[in-house]
Motif scaffolding. Structure first.
Motif, PDB file in Angstrom:
ATOM      1  N   UNK A   1     -12.629   4.644  -4.350  1.00  8.88           N
ATOM      2  CA  UNK A   1     -11.398   5.426  -4.394  1.00  8.88           C
ATOM      3  C   UNK A   1     -10.208   4.674  -3.796  1.00  8.88           C
TER       4      UNK A   1
ATOM      5  N   UNK B   1      -2.628   9.542   6.292  1.00  5.94           N
ATOM      6  CA  UNK B   1      -3.969  10.126   6.125  1.00  5.94           C
ATOM      7  C   UNK B   1      -3.852  11.577   5.659  1.00  5.94           C
TER       8      UNK B   1
ATOM      9  N   UNK C   1      -6.995   2.860  -2.402  1.00  8.16           N
ATOM     10  CA  UNK C   1      -5.584   2.952  -2.769  1.00  8.16           C
ATOM     11  C   UNK C   1      -5.013   1.559  -3.037  1.00  8.16           C
TER      12      UNK C   1
ATOM     13  N   UNK D   1     -11.038  12.138  -0.833  1.00  6.24           N
ATOM     14  CA  UNK D   1     -10.859  10.694  -1.012  1.00  6.24           C
ATOM     15  C   UNK D   1     -10.634  10.357  -2.479  1.00  6.24           C
ATOM     16  N   UNK D   2     -11.256  11.143  -3.362  1.00  3.65           N
ATOM     17  CA  UNK D   2     -11.048  10.902  -4.786  1.00  3.65           C
ATOM     18  C   UNK D   2      -9.579  11.024  -5.158  1.00  3.65           C
ATOM     19  N   UNK D   3      -8.841  11.837  -4.393  1.00  6.18           N
ATOM     20  CA  UNK D   3      -7.411  12.011  -4.663  1.00  6.18           C
ATOM     21  C   UNK D   3      -6.545  11.106  -3.788  1.00  6.18           C
ATOM     22  N   UNK D   4      -7.196  10.175  -3.094  1.00 10.13           N
ATOM     23  CA  UNK D   4      -6.418   9.233  -2.283  1.00 10.13           C
ATOM     24  C   UNK D   4      -6.164   9.690  -0.861  1.00 10.13           C
ATOM     25  N   UNK D   5      -6.771  10.803  -0.466  1.00 13.71           N
ATOM     26  CA  UNK D   5      -6.639  11.254   0.930  1.00 13.71           C
ATOM     27  C   UNK D   5      -7.950  10.922   1.636  1.00 13.71           C
TER      28      UNK D   5
END
Lengths: 834, 245
Positions: free
Chosen positions: A459, A724, A461, B57-61
């Motif tokens: 995942x 975060x 970034x 986490x899949x959404x970047x968080x």
């Protein structure tokens, strides 16, 4: 001084206004023309802002009109201010000389309020001078056009630099500057600042640092002089209170001063003090003088009206918090009244500077101490002012959460080369101590959360390409970044809306649609039960209910709010003033300048107990009303004392002294319990050296931090800044409350499973400087080693009275949450049995 | 494993529950947030929200990937103490429909060990409307045993026969108590004697204050009690003594 670098157009402009260019203005043109970055330190009214812009205006005049689409068509000068209102104000002031001299200069502002089509246009067709804020710089630098936009940038002007560098916004700006230097080699910076304790810190901030121990400094132009301010401490006939922050005793004296002057500016330290003083003044305002209130949580429209009235000269006085500390020109104020203790010598100097915008006339200021200790503090600040001494805080070390945000921003603009970026970041004074390992951890955090358990690679970034460069994984990431940019994390606020009371018709629902009065911190409202009354916007309000993100209130039919001011000084006492107060206390010779009441108080202390020594710690113990008290006087500020109180009670508990609670203020700490502390200390059963041993900052601190709500609040801020947790935006359904809950849970989980995570490190760094003031506590414990004096007394000492009076007014700590629930629950059982 | 061992230590003595009748059945509320039904040897747990962090986490968080481990360790401690014959997970056991598929192997093994020798019932929830993959257990939308019915979302009716004996989750009840100028907010059980809402058990699950309008659909105004979770006991309060957020 001759003006070799000033073109004719400028000379005649100065002449036409009857001015001559000032020496520092010419020096600045000189330094900049030779490519030197420069710090200008000057008092208010010295033409500081114009001095900052002159070198750019001169260069742009020489360049002449730019053809549309010509090469090198980027921004020439960036002006960065801590306040967007200031940027707008300065732009307006600058337009006049530009128009008068018919300079070929286009200047524009860019703030959060600038419409998006104008922002787009600014990227395509940038102005010569852009006036903006640190957040906007970060946003521009995250844009792929940034390289082109800033390629021909020549100058960056940093206004109110002394204020910018003390916060995380200063960190963000330092990182932005480092990037700008790389995009525009040869870039010069101009720092504009009020007088500070260590000018070299700011000089280093302005320039690129070498990769060696030596520190590079900018040039320095310092304007001294200006008339000395005429400061006095209010000499009231009234009895000086032992404690509290209200200054209510002096309200008639303050009113008298307002009547004697044309326009007075009244500074207080907290919003609740502002509310109280404002209300008290109107209570006795027999002449109905136009007296206004200004603080950060009032409705914007309301604030603008006050500002406009002030500028128009239609007010006689404004009661204000630090929301007015800075910047904007306030017209002809002839008196500053500082209510409560100044907390810092430089803070006082800056506030007084608001009084007079002409350098050659003295600013007049009156200090109004709210209690006896504050008299000492005012006296210390006064002496510092006479000696011209400053106590601005030392330069911060750059925060890691801000670094995380910056790295993501850079990757949004361009593929990121880790090694080159590391060098670039270390070239700023703020981050020059950053080590590679930490840098890598922060980068890893940005990419995948930085967890030892590497489960989020899929995942990520940021991804490292075959060329070794880091790129964002998806354009969505750049959008996320833009929503999250900035370092100001507002405390969750609720809107305050006026509705009709339901006190009369008990069952009626709370009405909707009343007037909006402003905003208030959620944590304050949380303490209230429906029916509680409090001061806000100059009136007594009755709390009715919370609906979504609004607090419903009604007008209360009382003059006496139930909830008293809930906070003492917002700013902790500066180390410098604390040391001065300790020195003054230990030296009876210096008491001659103090009011008789205060002198007598100290004389009695000397007779009945002992005086605190300058570098030691006085610990008094005495019984009172079936409890035993220990009071000590570290003078290190409320935050450090609260932390110390928390730790000392834990340790006393372990030593079997059964402490029950404690209370702290800026000067002292009081702990109480059921066991005879005098006997425990004097018999040596409990050693004071051991109680205040430096190792208290080890395990005890660690154990307490696990539970500390202060730590959780700090963590939340770091988590938001680091990206975060997503920042809350207006209109989003997620309320701040829900963010608080989940960040607390995240903190718990992270602390239990990865206690050395980079974000916990960032949190710890923040807390030790900020809310917990651990660094200062550490200095205190080191200072008092072997210098602790214990005095067992038959009853309370004069010095101890103020802190004991605060019990019941200040929150009392040290009771376990479960214990409170237990009592509440048992009360219920009793209720049920009745 | 330190969290696990500390739980074991805490729960090796016979667990103390707060016993209350629901629809005539005596059930025990435990300070860990689970329900213990001694007559049926049944343990009930609501809203585990396993794999919540990875769902974000899949959404970047990038929330800490330790929530599943923390939740399962806590559950293991409870199982060890009660040793139930039957376990009912009251829905939202996984934070999203793919959560059970993402479950990392060590946690899958841990969960499977917990299931050994026990009847295990997955009630579906709005987050996990389908049966979990590669895990044992029976999946149902709701299920009744005697006078008690177990479903994820409470039926939004008051005083209806359908809701008598309803044991549910979904709402993540929490309550705030004000005392000495401080307020304390904790997860809680909420009940009016005919039905019961369990607190969320998962490590990263927040709470919804019981003064929220959502509860007025299932309890008569102020006519219910809550049991706040303490460190080693529960704290009972009537709804009238609670404050909103």
């Amino acid at each position: 001084m001759d003006a070799p670098h000033l073109p004719d157009r400028f000379r005649s402009w100065f002449a036409s206004r009857g001015w001559t260019p000032r020496a520092h203005q010419l020096q600045l043109i000189d330094h900049l023309s030779q490519g030197h970055s420069t710090l200008l330190i000057a008092p208010t009214g010295a033409g500081k802002t114009l001095a900052g812009f002159l070198p750019s205006l001169v260069e742009l005049e020489r360049r002449g009109t730019r053809k549309p689409g010509a090469a090198g068509g980027g921004i020439h000068t960036l002006y960065i201010s801590p306040l967007k209102a200031l940027a707008v104000d300065i732009a307006r002031n600058l337009e006049a000389p530009v128009a008068d001299m018919d300079l070929p200069v286009r200047l524009e502002t860019r703030t959060g309020d600038t419409p998006s089509h104008k922002r787009q246009r600014q990227k395509l067709n940038p102005p010569d001078i852009l006036l903006t804020t640190p957040e906007q710089i970060a946003l521009l630098l995250s844009d792929p056009v940034s390289a082109r936009l800033f390629a021909s940038l020549k100058t960056v002007i940093l206004d109110e630099l002394h204020a910018l560098v003390t916060s995380k916004r200063g960190d963000l700006l330092a990182l932005g500057l480092a990037r700008l230097r790389r995009l525009a080699p040869g870039l010069r910076t101009v720092g504009l600042s009020a007088t500070v304790a260590e000018p070299d810190d700011l000089r280093a901030y302005l320039v690129e640092q070498p990769d060696t121990e030596a520190r590079a400094l900018s040039h320095l132009v310092q304007v001294t002089g200006g008339a000395r301010p005429d400061i006095s401490i209010l000499d009231s006939e009234e009895r000086l209170p032992w404690s509290g922050h209200s200054s209510r005793y002096a309200i008639r004296d303050i009113y008298g001063l307002i009547k004697q002057h044309n326009v007075s500016l009244l500074f207080v330290n907290t919003r609740s003090q502002a509310e109280m003083v404002f209300q008290e003044l109107w209570r006795i305002n027999d002449d109905t003088l136009p007296i206004a209130l200004h603080h950060g949580s009032l409705d914007v429209g309301q604030r603008r009206r006050v500002e406009a009235a002030m500028a128009a000269g239609s007010l006689r006085a404004v009661v204000a918090t630090s929301s007015l500390d800075m910047g904007i020109d306030w017209g002809d104020i002839d008196l500053v009244i500082n209510i409560g203790a100044p907390k810092g010598a430089s803070r006082l100097a800056q506030r007084i500077g608001r009084a007079n915008h002409r350098m050659d006339e003295p600013s007049r200021a009156v200090l109004v101490p709210a209690n006896r200790f504050e008299v000492l503090e005012c006296q210390a600040a006064l002496s510092a002012s006479r000696r011209g001494e400053q106590d601005t805080p030392p330069l911060r070390k750059g925060a890691l959460d801000v670094l995380a945000q910056h790295l993501l921003g850079l990757a949004c603009a361009d593929p990121l080369d880790a090694l080159a970026t590391f060098g670039e970041i270390r070239s700023s004074q703020t981050y020059r101590h950053l080590d590679w390992e930490t840098f890598e951890k922060v980068l890893d955090f940005v990419a995948t959360g930085g967890y030892a358990l590497k489960t989020y690679e899929q995942y990520a970034k940021l991804r490292k390409g075959k060329d070794g460069l880091w790129r964002i994984a998806h354009p969505k990431i750049a959008q996320q970044y833009r929503l999250n940019v900035g370092t100001i994390v507002e405390a969750p606020m609720l809107k305050v809306r006026l509705v009709k009371s339901r006190a009369d018709g008990r069952r009626a629902p709370v009405g909707r649609g009343g007037r909006m009065l402003g905003e208030i911190e959620e944590y304050f409202i949380e303490q209230l039960a429906p029916g509680d009354t409090f001061l806000f916007g100059g009136e007594v309000l009755r709390f009715e209910a919370i609906r979504e993100n609004e607090a419903y209130v009604s007008r209360a039919k009382t003059d006496n709010p139930m909830i008293p001011s809930y906070m003492g000084g917002k700013f902790p006492l500066s180390t410098y003033l604390a040391a001065s107060v300790r020195a003054m206390l230990s030296d009876p010779e210096s008491w001659k300048d103090l009011p008789a009441q205060v002198r007598d108080w100290l004389e009695i202390q000397k007779d009945k107990s002992v005086l605190p020594q300058q570098d030691g710690l006085l610990v008094e113990t005495f019984p009172r009303a079936s409890k035993h008290y220990m009071v000590c006087y570290p003078f290190e500020g409320r935050l450090a004392h609260q932390t110390l109180g928390m730790l000392v009670t834990r340790r006393l508990e372990r030593m079997g002294a059964q402490p029950m609670g404690f209370v702290a203020n800026d000067y002292a700490l009081a702990v109480w319990g059921l066991r005879d502390l005098s006997a425990l200390f004097s018999s040596g059963r409990i050693s004071l050296e051991e109680l205040f041993e430096q190792d208290i900052l080890g395990d005890d601190l660690d154990a307490w931090l696990a539970e500390s709500s202060l730590m959780k609040r700090t963590f939340r801020n770091c988590a938001v800044i680091a990206g975060l947790i997503e920042r809350r935006h207006p209109g989003q359904e997620k309320t701040g409350r829900q963010v608080t809950v989940s960040s607390d849970l995240i903190y718990d989980v992270l602390r239990a499973h990865e206690p050395d995570h980079i974000l916990l490190r960032a949190t710890w760094n923040d807390a030790s400087e900020g809310l917990l003031d651990i660094s200062r506590l550490g200095e205190l414990l080191a200072r008092i080693r072997g210098r602790i004096t214990h005095t067992g007394l038959p009853h309370v000492s004069p010095l101890a009275v103020p802190i004991l009076l605060e019990i019941g007014k200040e929150p009392v700590y040290g009771e376990a949450m479960d214990r409170i629930l237990e009592e509440a629950a048992e009360e219920l059982v009793l209720e049920a049995l009745e | 494993m330190s969290a696990l061992t500390s739980h074991l230590r805490n729960y090796t003595a016979a667990p103390v529950c707060h016993d209350i009748p629901i629809n005539g059945q005596l059930v025990g509320l435990h300070d860990s947030g689970v329900l213990w039904w001694p007559d049926e040897n049944t343990l009930v747990v609501a809203d585990l929200h396993l794999e919540k962090a990875s769902s974000y986490a899949r959404r970047g968080v990038m929330l800490p990937p330790y929530d599943t481990g923390a939740t399962l360790e806590k559950l293991a401690g409870v199982m060890d103490a009660f040793d139930p014959a039957r376990v009912i997970c009251l829905g939202d056991s996984f934070h999203d429909a793919e959560g059970s598929d993402r479950l990392p192997a060590p946690y899958r093994a841990m969960l499977t060990t917990l299931q050994l020798g026990r009847e295990w019932i997955w009630v579906t929830g709005n987050h996990d409307p389908v049966a979990p993959v590669r895990l044992c257990g029976e999946t149902v939308d709701e299920i009744s045993f005697g006078p008690l019915t177990f479903r994820h979302e409470p039926i939004e009716k008051i005083g209806s026969e359908e809701t008598e004996g309803e044991i549910c989750g979904h709402l993540h009840p929490a309550a705030r108590v004000r005392r000495f100028g401080r307020s304390i907010r904790r997860s809680c059980f909420a009940t009016d004697g005919t039905r019961l809402v369990l607190p969320a058990f998962g490590a990263l699950t927040g709470g919804l204050n019981v003064t929220d309008a959502a509860y007025s659909m299932i309890f008569r105004r102020r006519q219910f009690s809550v049991f706040l979770l303490g460190n080693d006991r529960l704290f009972p309060f009537t709804a009238s003594r609670l404050v909103g957020d």
